[in-house]
Design a protein around this motif. Structure first.
Motif, mmCIF file in Angstrom:
data_model
loop_
_atom_site.group_PDB
_atom_site.id
_atom_site.type_symbol
_atom_site.label_atom_id
_atom_site.label_comp_id
_atom_site.label_asym_id
_atom_site.label_seq_id
_atom_site.Cartn_x
_atom_site.Cartn_y
_atom_site.Cartn_z
ATOM 1 N N LEU A 82 -8.115 -14.786 -7.854
ATOM 2 C CA LEU A 82 -9.476 -15.274 -7.654
ATOM 3 C C LEU A 82 -10.329 -15.038 -8.899
ATOM 4 C CD1 LEU A 82 -10.146 -14.145 -3.964
ATOM 5 C CD2 LEU A 82 -9.710 -16.469 -4.786
ATOM 6 N N LYS A 83 -10.184 -13.870 -9.486
ATOM 7 C CA LYS A 83 -10.967 -13.555 -10.687
ATOM 8 C C LYS A 83 -10.551 -14.440 -11.851
ATOM 9 C CE LYS A 83 -11.893 -8.730 -9.454
ATOM 10 N NZ LYS A 83 -11.696 -7.295 -9.807
ATOM 11 N N SER A 84 -9.273 -14.793 -11.914
ATOM 12 C CA SER A 84 -8.793 -15.640 -13.014
ATOM 13 C C SER A 84 -9.380 -17.041 -12.941
ATOM 14 C CB SER A 84 -7.264 -15.734 -12.988
ATOM 15 O OG SER A 84 -6.814 -16.538 -11.903
ATOM 16 N N LYS A 85 -9.874 -17.424 -11.749
ATOM 17 C CA LYS A 85 -10.481 -18.735 -11.575
ATOM 18 C C LYS A 85 -11.987 -18.703 -11.779
ATOM 19 C CE LYS A 85 -6.611 -20.728 -10.710
ATOM 20 N NZ LYS A 85 -6.057 -21.709 -11.690
ATOM 21 N N GLY A 86 -12.500 -17.544 -12.159
ATOM 22 C CA GLY A 86 -13.919 -17.446 -12.442
ATOM 23 C C GLY A 86 -14.765 -16.880 -11.323
ATOM 24 N N VAL A 87 -14.130 -16.352 -10.290
ATOM 25 C CA VAL A 87 -14.884 -15.746 -9.191
ATOM 26 C C VAL A 87 -15.264 -14.330 -9.608
ATOM 27 C CG1 VAL A 87 -14.885 -15.145 -6.738
ATOM 28 C CG2 VAL A 87 -13.563 -17.124 -7.544
ATOM 29 N N SER A 88 -16.529 -13.977 -9.497
ATOM 30 C CA SER A 88 -16.986 -12.654 -9.911
ATOM 31 C C SER A 88 -16.467 -11.581 -8.970
ATOM 32 C CB SER A 88 -18.518 -12.608 -9.923
ATOM 33 O OG SER A 88 -19.032 -12.698 -8.605
ATOM 34 N N SER A 89 -16.480 -10.331 -9.441
ATOM 35 C CA SER A 89 -16.013 -9.213 -8.618
ATOM 36 C C SER A 89 -16.827 -9.113 -7.335
ATOM 37 C CB SER A 89 -16.120 -7.904 -9.407
ATOM 38 O OG SER A 89 -15.246 -7.924 -10.520
ATOM 39 N N THR A 90 -18.131 -9.363 -7.438
ATOM 40 C CA THR A 90 -18.991 -9.312 -6.256
ATOM 41 C C THR A 90 -18.606 -10.375 -5.244
ATOM 42 O OG1 THR A 90 -20.840 -8.463 -7.565
ATOM 43 C CG2 THR A 90 -21.370 -9.462 -5.436
ATOM 44 N N ASP A 91 -18.339 -11.599 -5.730
ATOM 45 C CA ASP A 91 -17.944 -12.680 -4.826
ATOM 46 C C ASP A 91 -16.553 -12.454 -4.259
ATOM 47 O OD1 ASP A 91 -20.254 -14.204 -4.823
ATOM 48 O OD2 ASP A 91 -19.676 -15.358 -6.595
ATOM 49 N N VAL A 92 -15.664 -11.884 -5.049
ATOM 50 C CA VAL A 92 -14.325 -11.575 -4.546
ATOM 51 C C VAL A 92 -14.433 -10.596 -3.378
ATOM 52 C CG1 VAL A 92 -12.160 -10.377 -5.052
ATOM 53 C CG2 VAL A 92 -13.061 -12.052 -6.674
ATOM 54 N N ALA A 93 -15.242 -9.561 -3.547
ATOM 55 C CA ALA A 93 -15.415 -8.574 -2.478
ATOM 56 C C ALA A 93 -16.004 -9.220 -1.232
ATOM 57 C CB ALA A 93 -16.306 -7.434 -2.963
ATOM 58 N N ARG A 94 -16.973 -10.112 -1.419
ATOM 59 C CA ARG A 94 -17.601 -10.778 -0.278
ATOM 60 C C ARG A 94 -16.619 -11.702 0.429
ATOM 61 N NH1 ARG A 94 -19.569 -15.568 0.506
ATOM 62 N NH2 ARG A 94 -19.375 -16.147 -1.697
ATOM 63 N N ILE A 95 -15.866 -12.483 -0.352
ATOM 64 C CA ILE A 95 -14.900 -13.413 0.225
ATOM 65 C C ILE A 95 -13.829 -12.669 1.009
ATOM 66 C CG2 ILE A 95 -13.034 -15.017 -0.366
ATOM 67 C CD1 ILE A 95 -14.805 -15.927 -2.743
ATOM 68 N N VAL A 96 -13.279 -11.630 0.404
ATOM 69 C CA VAL A 96 -12.182 -10.895 1.037
ATOM 70 C C VAL A 96 -12.656 -10.141 2.270
ATOM 71 C CG1 VAL A 96 -10.534 -9.013 0.718
ATOM 72 C CG2 VAL A 96 -10.831 -10.735 -1.072
ATOM 73 N N SER A 97 -13.837 -9.536 2.208
ATOM 74 C CA SER A 97 -14.318 -8.784 3.370
ATOM 75 C C SER A 97 -14.663 -9.718 4.525
ATOM 76 C CB SER A 97 -15.542 -7.935 3.004
ATOM 77 O OG SER A 97 -16.616 -8.746 2.555
ATOM 78 N N ALA A 98 -15.094 -10.937 4.206
ATOM 79 C CA ALA A 98 -15.413 -11.901 5.257
ATOM 80 C C ALA A 98 -14.158 -12.534 5.843
ATOM 81 C CB ALA A 98 -16.328 -12.989 4.710
ATOM 82 N N SER A 99 -13.105 -12.638 5.052
ATOM 83 C CA SER A 99 -11.843 -13.251 5.509
ATOM 84 C C SER A 99 -10.684 -12.407 5.004
ATOM 85 C CB SER A 99 -11.736 -14.687 4.993
ATOM 86 O OG SER A 99 -12.802 -15.475 5.431
ATOM 87 N N SER A 100 -10.592 -11.204 5.556
ATOM 88 C CA SER A 100 -9.607 -10.247 5.046
ATOM 89 C C SER A 100 -8.172 -10.685 5.283
ATOM 90 C CB SER A 100 -9.835 -8.870 5.674
ATOM 91 O OG SER A 100 -9.906 -8.955 7.084
ATOM 92 N N HIS A 101 -7.972 -11.665 6.200
ATOM 93 C CA HIS A 101 -6.610 -12.160 6.417
ATOM 94 C C HIS A 101 -6.051 -12.830 5.167
ATOM 95 C CE1 HIS A 101 -9.554 -15.203 7.653
ATOM 96 N NE2 HIS A 101 -8.736 -16.084 7.129
ATOM 97 N N LEU A 102 -6.921 -13.164 4.220
ATOM 98 C CA LEU A 102 -6.461 -13.723 2.949
ATOM 99 C C LEU A 102 -5.457 -12.797 2.277
ATOM 100 C CD1 LEU A 102 -6.744 -15.719 0.517
ATOM 101 C CD2 LEU A 102 -8.614 -14.278 -0.279
ATOM 102 N N LEU A 103 -5.689 -11.488 2.385
ATOM 103 C CA LEU A 103 -4.825 -10.523 1.728
ATOM 104 C C LEU A 103 -3.446 -10.429 2.375
ATOM 105 C CD1 LEU A 103 -7.386 -7.638 1.070
ATOM 106 C CD2 LEU A 103 -6.562 -9.372 -0.537
ATOM 107 N N ARG A 104 -3.294 -11.002 3.544
ATOM 108 C CA ARG A 104 -1.993 -10.979 4.216
ATOM 109 C C ARG A 104 -1.165 -12.216 3.882
ATOM 110 N NH1 ARG A 104 -2.653 -9.957 10.465
ATOM 111 N NH2 ARG A 104 -0.390 -9.922 10.232
ATOM 112 N N ARG A 105 -1.785 -13.179 3.216
ATOM 113 C CA ARG A 105 -1.085 -14.416 2.928
ATOM 114 C C ARG A 105 -0.312 -14.324 1.618
ATOM 115 N NH1 ARG A 105 -6.157 -17.640 5.088
ATOM 116 N NH2 ARG A 105 -5.514 -17.851 7.254
#
Length: 385
Positions: free
Chosen positions: A122-145
């Motif tokens: 996600l960061k390599s695509k230009g997503v900031s650390s703050t947005d990465v944290a927000r995205i993952v915490s809102a949809s934590s199932h992403l980390l299981r994929r």
């Protein structure tokens, strides 16, 4: 009178009811089943894992005990390393607690191997650390994929569909990680169904980027809903086609039937309900409580005819507390002073107009004749908040 054919998801025959509005076909939303299997002997309430989950992850005693059936550890080293990993990558304590409460087995993982590559993508695509944290915490199932099998292919698909990495990133930030699911199983076949139905690509993208969960439907069921919408008279080229698709997708047949009965209690006919749904599909998406509340307020407190509301179903999509009550309070003051035309059309215009229009054309316009309306309006808004 419109007639609809209701087909059950298993193609069983059902007995026709007198009211055709009940015979719509719906996705039956099935509860997700957990892939986790509890251990043979659940730990006691005083196990180390239970205590850790309560003290370090914000679990309630009941939730901690339940989670400990799936997550067993006797020392804090690995769980501590996972929490430290998230903190290092900019996650707040609240976000970490949210992630762990949804997926406690992350505490047993090797974060550098299983979690870090997804954050780095996600960061390599230009997503900031703050947005990465927000995205993952809102949809934590992403980390299981799977990064290689699901996340990257899904990202590439959206990049191709939207023809812009910038738009793809904006969609992911807006809708979090719901976009990054198995596109081969869900997205691609259902997009093809819509294209064959002559739904414009712009409307498909509108649905996909704003309501991606609509596509988390088996193709057979998805196609069945599309056919029902065509039978109901929806034009696939119109935006309300995909809005109605979203509405039917999220409701069970039972829920639809209850809402139909509510409208009928207010005197609506089957035809009026159908016309209202075709005009404003969102009028069937509010909760039963909201529908009753809005109808009661507009008809019993504001004196509108129920049939008038049926012809303007957009009124049922407005927030009762944040829009209808505050503006109607202003309307009543102006009406009592003879400053505003007192009819349903005038009230409806006042309710559906933008906030800027309402302030400029109503509040500011009559601030000398009725200076109290600004204070009244703000009080009603503050109370809603």
């Amino acid at each position: 009178m419109f007639k609809f054919i209701c087909r059950t998801l298993h193609h069983e025959r059902s007995v026709a009811r007198a009211s055709p509005i009940h015979n719509l076909c719906f996705i039956q939303i099935q509860p997700f089943s957990s892939s986790l299997k509890p251990t043979q002997n659940p730990p006691s309430q005083h196990s180390f894992a239970v205590t850790y989950l309560i003290d370090s992850c914000g679990f309630s005693p009941e939730k901690a005990l339940s989670a400990s059936k799936y997550v067993k550890f006797e020392t804090p080293e690995n769980p501590d390393s996972v929490i430290a990993f998230f903190k290092h990558h900019g996650f707040t304590e609240t976000q970490i607690s949210t992630i762990i409460r949804h997926h406690p087995r992350f505490l047993l993982s090797d974060p550098e191997k299983s979690l870090l590559p997804k954050l780095e993508f996600l960061k390599s695509k230009g997503v900031s650390s703050t947005d990465v944290a927000r995205i993952v915490s809102a949809s934590s199932h992403l980390l299981r994929r799977s990064l290689e099998k699901q996340i990257i292919p899904s990202f590439n698909l959206f990049n191709k569909l939207l023809r812009s990495e910038e738009k793809t990133l904006a969609a992911i930030k807006s809708r979090c990680a719901d976009l990054l699911f198995d596109h081969q199983t869900h997205v691609t076949p259902n997009i093809e169904i819509l294209r064959k139905t002559s739904v414009p690509n712009a409307n498909i993208m509108l649905l996909l980027t704003n309501y991606p969960r609509v596509f988390k439907t088996g193709s057979d069921r998805f196609a069945l809903i599309v056919k029902e919408l065509e039978k109901m008279g929806f034009n696939p080229s119109r935006v309300n086609f995909v809005s109605a698709l979203r509405a039917l997708r999220q409701m069970t047949k039972s829920t639809w039937g209850k809402k139909v009965e509510i409208y009928k209690k207010w005197g609506w006919t089957d035809d009026e309900i159908l016309v209202a749904f075709k005009k404003q599909p969102e009028c069937m998406m509010g909760s039963e409580e909201k529908i009753v509340g809005v109808m009661d307020f507009l008809v019993n407190k504001m004196g509108l005819e129920s049939s008038f509301v049926a012809r303007r179903p957009i009124l049922l999509t407005l927030s009762l507390e944040k829009r209808i009550v505050p503006r109607c309070s202003v309307y009543q003051v102006l009406e009592s002073k003879g400053l505003i035309e007192t009819n349903g059309n005038s009230l409806a215009t006042l309710l559906v107009s933008s906030e800027k229009w309402f302030i400029e054309k109503v509040v500011d316009r009559y601030k000398e004749e009725a200076p109290e309306i600004l204070k009244l309006y703000k009080e009603k808004l503050d109370r809603a908040k």
